[in-house]
Design a protein around this motif. Structure first.
Motif, PDB file in Angstrom:
ATOM      1  N   THR A  18      19.131  69.498  51.172  1.00 26.71           N
ATOM      2  CA  THR A  18      17.775  68.971  51.048  1.00 26.71           C
ATOM      3  C   THR A  18      17.095  69.496  49.791  1.00 26.71           C
ATOM      4  N   ILE A  19      17.200  70.792  49.512  1.00 24.11           N
ATOM      5  CA  ILE A  19      16.547  71.330  48.305  1.00 24.11           C
ATOM      6  C   ILE A  19      17.258  70.807  47.057  1.00 24.11           C
ATOM      7  N   ARG A  20      18.560  70.564  47.138  1.00 21.97           N
ATOM      8  CA  ARG A  20      19.264  69.956  46.015  1.00 21.97           C
ATOM      9  C   ARG A  20      18.705  68.554  45.745  1.00 21.97           C
ATOM     10  N   ARG A  21      18.472  67.790  46.815  1.00 18.93           N
ATOM     11  CA  ARG A  21      17.910  66.442  46.655  1.00 18.93           C
ATOM     12  C   ARG A  21      16.491  66.494  46.086  1.00 18.93           C
ATOM     13  N   VAL A  22      15.705  67.468  46.527  1.00 17.28           N
ATOM     14  CA  VAL A  22      14.347  67.618  45.977  1.00 17.28           C
ATOM     15  C   VAL A  22      14.431  67.815  44.470  1.00 17.28           C
ATOM     16  N   ARG A  23      15.256  68.736  44.031  1.00 16.69           N
ATOM     17  CA  ARG A  23      15.362  69.025  42.590  1.00 16.69           C
ATOM     18  C   ARG A  23      15.932  67.835  41.822  1.00 16.69           C
ATOM     19  N   ALA A  24      16.878  67.117  42.421  1.00 18.23           N
ATOM     20  CA  ALA A  24      17.460  65.953  41.755  1.00 18.23           C
ATOM     21  C   ALA A  24      16.451  64.814  41.642  1.00 18.23           C
ATOM     22  N   ASP A  25      15.478  64.776  42.537  1.00 20.59           N
ATOM     23  CA  ASP A  25      14.486  63.697  42.592  1.00 20.59           C
ATOM     24  C   ASP A  25      13.256  63.970  41.729  1.00 20.59           C
ATOM     25  N   MET A  26      13.273  65.043  40.966  1.00 20.01           N
ATOM     26  CA  MET A  26      12.116  65.391  40.129  1.00 20.01           C
ATOM     27  C   MET A  26      12.165  64.604  38.819  1.00 20.01           C
ATOM     28  N   GLY A  27      11.838  63.317  38.915  1.00 12.88           N
ATOM     29  CA  GLY A  27      11.967  62.403  37.785  1.00 12.88           C
ATOM     30  C   GLY A  27      11.141  62.767  36.569  1.00 12.88           C
ATOM     31  N   VAL A  28       9.918  63.236  36.784  1.00 11.59           N
ATOM     32  CA  VAL A  28       9.059  63.585  35.648  1.00 11.59           C
ATOM     33  C   VAL A  28       9.712  64.700  34.831  1.00 11.59           C
ATOM     34  N   MET A  29      10.187  65.722  35.510  1.00  9.11           N
ATOM     35  CA  MET A  29      10.786  66.851  34.788  1.00  9.11           C
ATOM     36  C   MET A  29      12.129  66.466  34.174  1.00  9.11           C
ATOM     37  N   HIS A  30      12.906  65.631  34.863  1.00  9.69           N
ATOM     38  CA  HIS A  30      14.178  65.181  34.285  1.00  9.69           C
ATOM     39  C   HIS A  30      13.924  64.386  33.004  1.00  9.69           C
ATOM     40  N   ARG A  31      12.908  63.507  33.021  1.00  8.78           N
ATOM     41  CA  ARG A  31      12.587  62.739  31.808  1.00  8.78           C
ATOM     42  C   ARG A  31      12.102  63.657  30.691  1.00  8.78           C
ATOM     43  N   ALA A  32      11.318  64.666  31.040  1.00  7.45           N
ATOM     44  CA  ALA A  32      10.839  65.609  30.024  1.00  7.45           C
ATOM     45  C   ALA A  32      12.009  66.364  29.402  1.00  7.45           C
ATOM     46  N   LEU A  33      12.954  66.803  30.230  1.00  8.10           N
ATOM     47  CA  LEU A  33      14.126  67.505  29.698  1.00  8.10           C
ATOM     48  C   LEU A  33      15.018  66.564  28.889  1.00  8.10           C
ATOM     49  N   ASP A  34      15.061  65.292  29.279  1.00  2.54           N
ATOM     50  CA  ASP A  34      15.845  64.312  28.524  1.00  2.54           C
ATOM     51  C   ASP A  34      15.295  64.087  27.121  1.00  2.54           C
ATOM     52  N   ALA A  35      14.029  64.469  26.892  1.00  2.18           N
ATOM     53  CA  ALA A  35      13.440  64.351  25.559  1.00  2.18           C
ATOM     54  C   ALA A  35      14.050  65.372  24.590  1.00  2.18           C
ATOM     55  N   LEU A  36      14.737  66.371  25.131  1.00  2.00           N
ATOM     56  CA  LEU A  36      15.407  67.387  24.320  1.00  2.00           C
ATOM     57  C   LEU A  36      16.878  67.039  24.194  1.00  2.00           C
ATOM     58  N   ASP A  37      17.430  67.282  23.000  1.00  2.00           N
ATOM     59  CA  ASP A  37      18.881  67.080  22.880  1.00  2.00           C
ATOM     60  C   ASP A  37      19.592  68.278  23.519  1.00  2.00           C
ATOM     61  N   THR A  38      20.906  68.221  23.597  1.00  2.00           N
ATOM     62  CA  THR A  38      21.642  69.261  24.322  1.00  2.00           C
ATOM     63  C   THR A  38      21.481  70.644  23.678  1.00  2.00           C
TER      64      THR A  38
END
Length: 144
Positions: free
Chosen positions: A105-125
């Protein structure tokens, strides 16, 4: 990697940027937790259970009264997401453990954090790696 500015921000500027980031992260986390049927505090507690933790330590980590932890853990137990067990060194102490369902469940919560995933996607690797190293360097001071 993106070009960097020659401007060195003052600590107050860094703190403001971190506050914006923390607020966005918290809102995103709370929304993702709600989609999993959890309050933000239930999800925060579940996220701390990377190892069994005494109830009192959970209260300290979450900056709340120990009596609040009891209610939160009661609700997580009722949902099958956590369980209490006696501490093997002192059976008067109760430790809280995430169940496999709680871990998922906590893994799903973290995976579902779309705003933060998009923010991190703004950075290259490379930038993501630098950010990770910087945050990890700060952690000992934050954990103290």
């Amino acid at each position: 990697m993106a070009a960097t500015s020659s401007h060195t921000p003052a600590k107050t500027e860094l703190l403001e940027s971190l506050a914006v980031l923390a607020t966005a992260q918290w809102r995103d986390f709370a929304a993702a937790a709600a989609r999993q049927g959890l309050t933000s505090m239930q999800a925060r507690l579940l996220g701390q259970l990377i190892r069994p933790l005494p109830m009192r330590e959970l209260a300290t980590l979450l900056a709340c009264d120990a009596s609040n932890i009891t209610g939160i853990v009661d609700r997580l137990e009722a949902q099958g997401l956590a369980r209490r067990e006696p501490d093997p060194r002192d059976r008067r102490i109760k430790r809280v453990i995430a169940t496999p369902e709680g871990e998922e469940t906590i893994r799903r919560v973290r995976a579902d954090m779309g705003v933060m995933h998009r923010a991190l996607d703004a950075l290259d690797t490379d930038e993501q790696a630098v950010l990770h190293r910087l945050v990890e360097r700060m952690r000992p001071a934050l954990d103290a």
